[in-house]
Design an enzyme around this catalytic site. Structure first.
Site, PDB file in Angstrom:
ATOM      1  N   GLU A  74       0.834  -1.213   0.000  1.00 29.44           N
ATOM      2  CA  GLU A  74       0.000   0.000   0.000  1.00 29.44           C
ATOM      3  C   GLU A  74       0.864   1.256   0.000  1.00 29.44           C
ATOM      4  O   GLU A  74       1.782   1.405   0.805  1.00 29.44           O
ATOM      5  CB  GLU A  74      -0.900  -0.018   1.237  1.00 29.44           C
ATOM      6  CG  GLU A  74      -2.251   0.629   1.015  1.00 29.44           C
ATOM      7  CD  GLU A  74      -3.106  -0.166   0.030  1.00 29.44           C
ATOM      8  OE1 GLU A  74      -3.609   0.458  -0.919  1.00 29.44           O
ATOM      9  OE2 GLU A  74      -3.274  -1.389   0.194  1.00 29.44           O
ATOM     10  N   GLY A  85     -12.618   1.141  -3.268  1.00 29.91           N
ATOM     11  CA  GLY A  85     -11.200   0.818  -3.287  1.00 29.91           C
ATOM     12  C   GLY A  85     -10.885  -0.406  -4.118  1.00 29.91           C
ATOM     13  O   GLY A  85      -9.799  -0.977  -4.004  1.00 29.91           O
ATOM     14  N   ASP A 110      -1.907  13.297  -4.091  1.00 24.58           N
ATOM     15  CA  ASP A 110      -0.893  14.351  -4.242  1.00 24.58           C
ATOM     16  C   ASP A 110      -0.221  14.628  -2.908  1.00 24.58           C
ATOM     17  O   ASP A 110       0.999  14.792  -2.838  1.00 24.58           O
ATOM     18  CB  ASP A 110      -1.544  15.642  -4.746  1.00 24.58           C
ATOM     19  CG  ASP A 110      -1.685  15.659  -6.254  1.00 24.58           C
ATOM     20  OD1 ASP A 110      -1.078  14.801  -6.904  1.00 24.58           O
ATOM     21  OD2 ASP A 110      -2.423  16.507  -6.766  1.00 24.58           O
TER      22      ASP A 110
END
Length: 407
Positions: free
Chosen positions: A49, A143, A190
């Site tokens: 992850e 997800g 970001d």
């Protein structure tokens, strides 16, 4: 093979209930039959992850839930999109004037991303118009990459309709780039990248490297020529556990606050005042090591492989929760419930901050596991219970994207 084009499989539609229903709905919608069907699966990340954009490998798995599109190429310049789910409105546009509005996450924009990616790759001046009807079984916003599956499916649809071919690797690269049309690199991602870029710069600086050239944490490891385990030792030596202030970062790098904001920070982290560099770097390097260990266990298949894999998944979850801090109370609760009722390993996936968990469950315990998780997590909350049918499911590793043609 990765260098091969996606497969094309002849099928007897009358023997495939879902395809048959989609075909009948297509005929009712457009007045003619589809010429082919394209399927792209959702995917779940078993382990790894927040490390792929740092240069490290992850271990995703295609799931059985998917996006399925029935397609009819037509002799005009219009693309018509419809969805079997009435919540998603029809859409049509000139195929020579594709406009994607980043400010609106409407379903058809993800299709347009894949379409535009193929158009631009081949420089198609007069692409084929299309009628398309979509049916999806991937829970949205879970997800499990429903949006990415739609982009991939649309790219393969456009490729087939225009008589072009690409390898799976080339298609994947195009889809990765074309998803940026909808702005998927923005927001929380970001911010995460900005945090990790900071760690790379300070680690580089401390080891006498040109930190301005170190864009990813893997770049630092490669330049130093050390193992992941050695990088974890370096993290402990160089980065302190306490959060770094912008002033401290500037002092360490020998730059001004203005330089920090213009050269390193992303647009949405300009006003962030502290950065947990030690924790984020520790997560990335330890998670990258867990991925390699997971792969090694799968290849060697020791007698206790399942137990070892489960332990790695559990370690990944703890690191995501404590080092990367991308969990949330609901995910914490769900992981605890899954482990309580028989999962060998359980972890958050899909970036975190919401999303879903993935659990490794022995086949002989599956039915009891699903029943108990439903009772403990879903039936305790009316809103969760309404979503349970699409949110709680078992899956085996699925196959990749392919085209179906009626035999």
């Amino acid at each position: 093979m990765a260098g091969d084009a996606p497969g094309s499989l002849p099928v007897q539609v009358v023997e495939q209930p879902r395809l048959l229903k989609l075909k009948e709905s297509f005929i009712a919608k457009f007045g003619s039959a589809p010429k082919f069907y394209v399927r792209a699966p959702g995917r779940v990340n078993l382990i790894g992850e927040h490390i792929d954009y740092c240069g490290y490998a992850v271990l995703p798995m295609a799931i059985e839930q998917d996006i399925l599109i029935a397609v009819e190429p037509v002799n005009n310049d219009v693309v018509q999109l419809a969805n079997t789910n009435s919540l998603y409105l029809d859409f049509s546009a000139s195929i020579n004037d594709i406009q994607i509005d980043k400010t609106k996450s409407q379903w058809h924009n993800y299709f347009l991303c894949g379409l535009k990616g193929i158009q631009e790759h081949f420089g198609l001046n007069n692409p084929t118009g299309m009628n398309c009807l979509l049916d999806g079984t991937i829970p949205p916003s879970s997800g499990l990459s429903s949006s990415s599956a739609l982009v991939c499916c649309a790219a393969l649809v456009t490729l087939r309709a225009n008589g072009k071919t690409l390898s799976k690797v080339e298609l994947a690269e195009i889809c990765t780039k074309s998803e940026r049309y909808i702005g998927t690199e923005g927001g929380g991602m970001d911010q995460a990248i900005s945090f990790l870029a900071e760690e790379g710069t300070l680690l580089s600086k401390s080891k006498g490297l040109d930190w301005k050239k170190m864009l990813r944490l893997q770049d630092v490891q490669d330049k130093l020529g050390v193992s992941l385990e050695e990088m974890l030792t370096i993290v402990e030596e160089v980065l302190h556990p306490e959060p770094y202030s912008t002033e401290e970062i500037c002092k360490c790098l020998g730059i001004s606050l203005e330089d920090l904001r213009s050269q390193i920070l992303s647009q949405n982290t300009q006003n962030v005042s502290t950065f947990k560099l030690h924790q984020r770097a520790k997560h990335v390097y330890s998670e990258a090591a867990r991925v390699l260990e997971f792969k090694k266990i799968c290849n060697e298949a020791p007698a206790n492989a399942i137990q070892l894999l489960g332990e790695l998944m559990n370690q990944s979850y703890i690191s995501c929760r404590e080092m990367y801090e991308c969990s949330c109370p609901e995910l914490d609760q769900l992981v605890d419930i899954c482990l309580q009722f028989g999962a060998v390993g359980s972890r958050l996936t899909g970036a975190g901050w919401g999303g879903c968990t993935v659990s490794m469950v022995p086949t002989d315990k599956l039915n009891t596991f699903l029943k108990n998780v439903k009772k403990a997590y879903y039936q305790s909350d009316v809103q969760r219970l309404a979503l349970e049918n699409n949110s709680l499911f078992a899956t085996k590793p699925g196959r990749g994207a392919l085209v179906f043609v009626e035999a």
